[in-house]
Write an enzyme that holds these catalytic residues in place. Sequence first.
Site, PDB file in Angstrom:
ATOM      1  N   THR A  17       0.816  -1.213   0.000  1.00 32.64           N
ATOM      2  CA  THR A  17       0.000   0.000   0.000  1.00 32.64           C
ATOM      3  C   THR A  17       0.854   1.270   0.000  1.00 32.64           C
ATOM      4  OG1 THR A  17      -0.155   0.045   2.414  1.00 32.64           O
ATOM      5  CG2 THR A  17      -1.854  -1.189   1.233  1.00 32.64           C
ATOM      6  N   ASP A  18       0.212   2.360  -0.350  1.00 31.12           N
ATOM      7  CA  ASP A  18       0.879   3.657  -0.342  1.00 31.12           C
ATOM      8  C   ASP A  18       0.481   4.430   0.918  1.00 31.12           C
ATOM      9  OD1 ASP A  18      -1.689   4.634  -0.788  1.00 31.12           O
ATOM     10  OD2 ASP A  18      -1.318   5.132  -2.887  1.00 31.12           O
ATOM     11  N   ALA A  19       0.855   5.689   0.982  1.00 30.55           N
ATOM     12  CA  ALA A  19       0.573   6.504   2.169  1.00 30.55           C
ATOM     13  C   ALA A  19      -0.924   6.680   2.414  1.00 30.55           C
ATOM     14  CB  ALA A  19       1.243   7.874   2.034  1.00 30.55           C
ATOM     15  N   VAL A  22      -3.983   2.519   0.266  1.00 29.71           N
ATOM     16  CA  VAL A  22      -4.499   1.707  -0.840  1.00 29.71           C
ATOM     17  C   VAL A  22      -3.330   1.077  -1.592  1.00 29.71           C
ATOM     18  CG1 VAL A  22      -6.593   3.107  -1.096  1.00 29.71           C
ATOM     19  CG2 VAL A  22      -4.593   3.633  -2.482  1.00 29.71           C
TER      20      VAL A  22
END
Length: 144
Positions: A17-19, A22
Amino acid sequence: MNSRRFSWPIRVYYEDTDAGGVVYHSNYLNFMERARTEWLRSMGYEQTTVKNEFGVIIVVHSLSINFKKPARFNDMLEVRCELANVGRGSIEMAQIISCNGVELIHAHIKAAFVDAETFKPVAIPTAMKLDMLKIQAMNLREMN
């Protein structure tokens, strides 16, 4: 021989996931690659064996992706491979990633067979092509 529709489960880990929490967009490519590898394995073709015995590797020639909805940490995804076309030296397939029956990603992949040493295009090895053509024929029967 299994049908043309193959699915592989994948859990989303925090590292995917990203920040924003997601799945980072490029990680979907990894998920699809794993499913294609397992699809080949389900037909009895390990990629190392394909390289060592047939002298070919399978590379992504082109792909298009429609991002419909995001996957999130800890989601359990289903990655489907649906063989669409078997050519002389390439295959095309749809790959759909869904979560709880909701389609998140729809991609179209063209994979080419190339010589393992020169990376020049080659024909699909006969045994593999025959197996893939059987899957394609099953698809036609399923549609009728």
